[in-house]
Design an enzyme around this catalytic site. Structure first.
Site, PDB file in Angstrom:
ATOM      1  CB  SER A   6      15.198   3.279 -31.974  1.00  0.00           C
ATOM      2  OG  SER A   6      16.402   3.324 -31.237  1.00  0.00           O
TER       3      SER A   6
ATOM      4  CG  HIS B 241      16.656   3.543 -36.088  1.00  0.00           C
ATOM      5  ND1 HIS B 241      16.892   4.234 -37.262  1.00  0.00           N
ATOM      6  CD2 HIS B 241      17.228   4.286 -35.111  1.00  0.00           C
ATOM      7  CE1 HIS B 241      17.570   5.337 -37.009  1.00  0.00           C
ATOM      8  NE2 HIS B 241      17.795   5.402 -35.704  1.00  0.00           N
TER       9      HIS B 241
ATOM     10  CG  ASP C  49      19.661   4.961 -32.568  1.00  0.00           C
ATOM     11  OD1 ASP C  49      19.736   5.701 -33.557  1.00  0.00           O
ATOM     12  OD2 ASP C  49      18.584   4.666 -32.008  1.00  0.00           O
TER      13      ASP C  49
ATOM     14  CG  MET D 198      24.735   6.857 -29.919  1.00  0.00           C
ATOM     15  SD  MET D 198      23.783   7.387 -28.490  1.00  0.00           S
ATOM     16  CE  MET D 198      22.124   7.283 -29.144  1.00  0.00           C
TER      17      MET D 198
ATOM     18  CG  HIS E  75      21.064   7.224 -36.660  1.00  0.00           C
ATOM     19  ND1 HIS E  75      20.209   7.816 -35.757  1.00  0.00           N
ATOM     20  CD2 HIS E  75      21.864   8.218 -37.123  1.00  0.00           C
ATOM     21  CE1 HIS E  75      20.475   9.112 -35.686  1.00  0.00           C
ATOM     22  NE2 HIS E  75      21.484   9.371 -36.495  1.00  0.00           N
TER      23      HIS E  75
ATOM     24  CG  MET F 224      23.951   9.448 -33.986  1.00  0.00           C
ATOM     25  SD  MET F 224      22.695   9.143 -32.735  1.00  0.00           S
ATOM     26  CE  MET F 224      22.378   7.420 -33.040  1.00  0.00           C
TER      27      MET F 224
ATOM     28  CG  MET G  90      18.961  13.615 -36.303  1.00  0.00           C
ATOM     29  SD  MET G  90      18.491  11.913 -35.963  1.00  0.00           S
ATOM     30  CE  MET G  90      18.240  11.961 -34.188  1.00  0.00           C
TER      31      MET G  90
ATOM     32  CG  ASP H 226      15.981   8.830 -34.957  1.00  0.00           C
ATOM     33  OD1 ASP H 226      15.309   8.501 -33.969  1.00  0.00           O
ATOM     34  OD2 ASP H 226      17.177   8.496 -35.118  1.00  0.00           O
TER      35      ASP H 226
END
Ligand code: DX5
Ligand code: ZN
Length: 229
Positions: free
Chosen positions: A21, A46, A48, A50, A79, A81, A150, A188
């Site tokens: 990540s 990965h 992330d 957000m 991913h 979020m 998660m 993760d």
């Protein structure tokens, strides 16, 4: 950008897939860290995203993904979020995402969202927060390329592993084999060599690791160690 055929090949994993990540990378020199990942043994990268609404933190978005795309052709495991991911699926495809994982908790019409991700030519994943049971995927598991369990509450890197994730991986593996689907299991949060080993033994195919990789003295060696679990 990675050819879809090479991404597809990775969906028949021979060893543990490692997806570092970049949330824990050096943002002031992200290109350099991505090049390090490119040369390393990791299969995926990965990413992330957000939004400060679905999770209590803001990371980065489309322009960052677009700009690191030129540093590697490894599959981008994105991913999301974010609330209302449906509004941005095509934008993530255009920015260079190969796999798009949305949170079950953020999608009212999950079936439609998954169909749309696939229609756009990406692999489709669903992430489950620690409180969300595996059984909530019963009716959709056969449509999924990936489930992301998660093992921390999403929002931050460097949190402590929640041990109940191991049982969830076992339950998910059972569900996948009952349905005869070839969905991959990715985990993760709080992954290191110890938790990673337990997760792989429980049935995980892919491990995300942020602080464990980027906080280590030699990230490339750490990636190789995770891959050999
Ligand atoms: C957490 C993110 C993770 C995070 C993992 O919300 O989804 O991908 O980067 O970080 P570590 O491996 O440090 O727990
Ligand atoms: Zn993540």
């Amino acid at each position: 950008m990675a050819e879809m055929s090479s991404v597809f090949r990775l969906f028949v994993p021979m060893s543990t897939i490692v997806s570092p990540s970049i949330l824990s990378a050096n943002f002031s020199n992200l290109g350099k860290d991505v090049e390090m990942l490119h040369k390393s043994d990791c299969e995926w990268i990965h990413i992330d995203v957000m939004d400060g609404v679905f999770v209590p933190n803001i990371s980065f978005g489309l322009p960052v993904i677009k700009s690191i795309r030129r540093h590697t052709d490894k599959p981008f495991d994105v991913h999301l979020m974010i609330q209302n991911p449906d509004d941005f699926l095509e934008d993530f495809k255009n920015a260079g995402a190969d796999m798009l994982t949305v949170h079950l908790e953020a999608c009212t019409h999950l079936h439609r969202t998954i169909a749309e991700i696939k229609k756009l030519g990406m692999k489709a994943g669903v992430a489950l927060n620690p409180h969300t049971p595996v059984s909530s995927l019963e009716e959709i598991i056969s449509d999924l390329d990936l489930v992301l369990i998660m093992s921390v509450n999403p929002g931050f890197g460097g949190q402590k592993f929640i041990p109940s994730a191991i049982d969830k991986v076992k339950k998910l593996k059972q569900l996948i084999s009952e349905k005869g689907s070839n969905t991959l299991i990715e985990v993760d949060g709080g992954v290191n060599l110890e938790t990673g080993k337990q997760l792989v033994e429980a049935g995980a195919n892919a491990l995300v690791a942020g602080s464990f990789v980027f906080g280590s003295e030699n990230p490339a060696t750490t990636i190789s160690k995770l891959k050999s679990l």
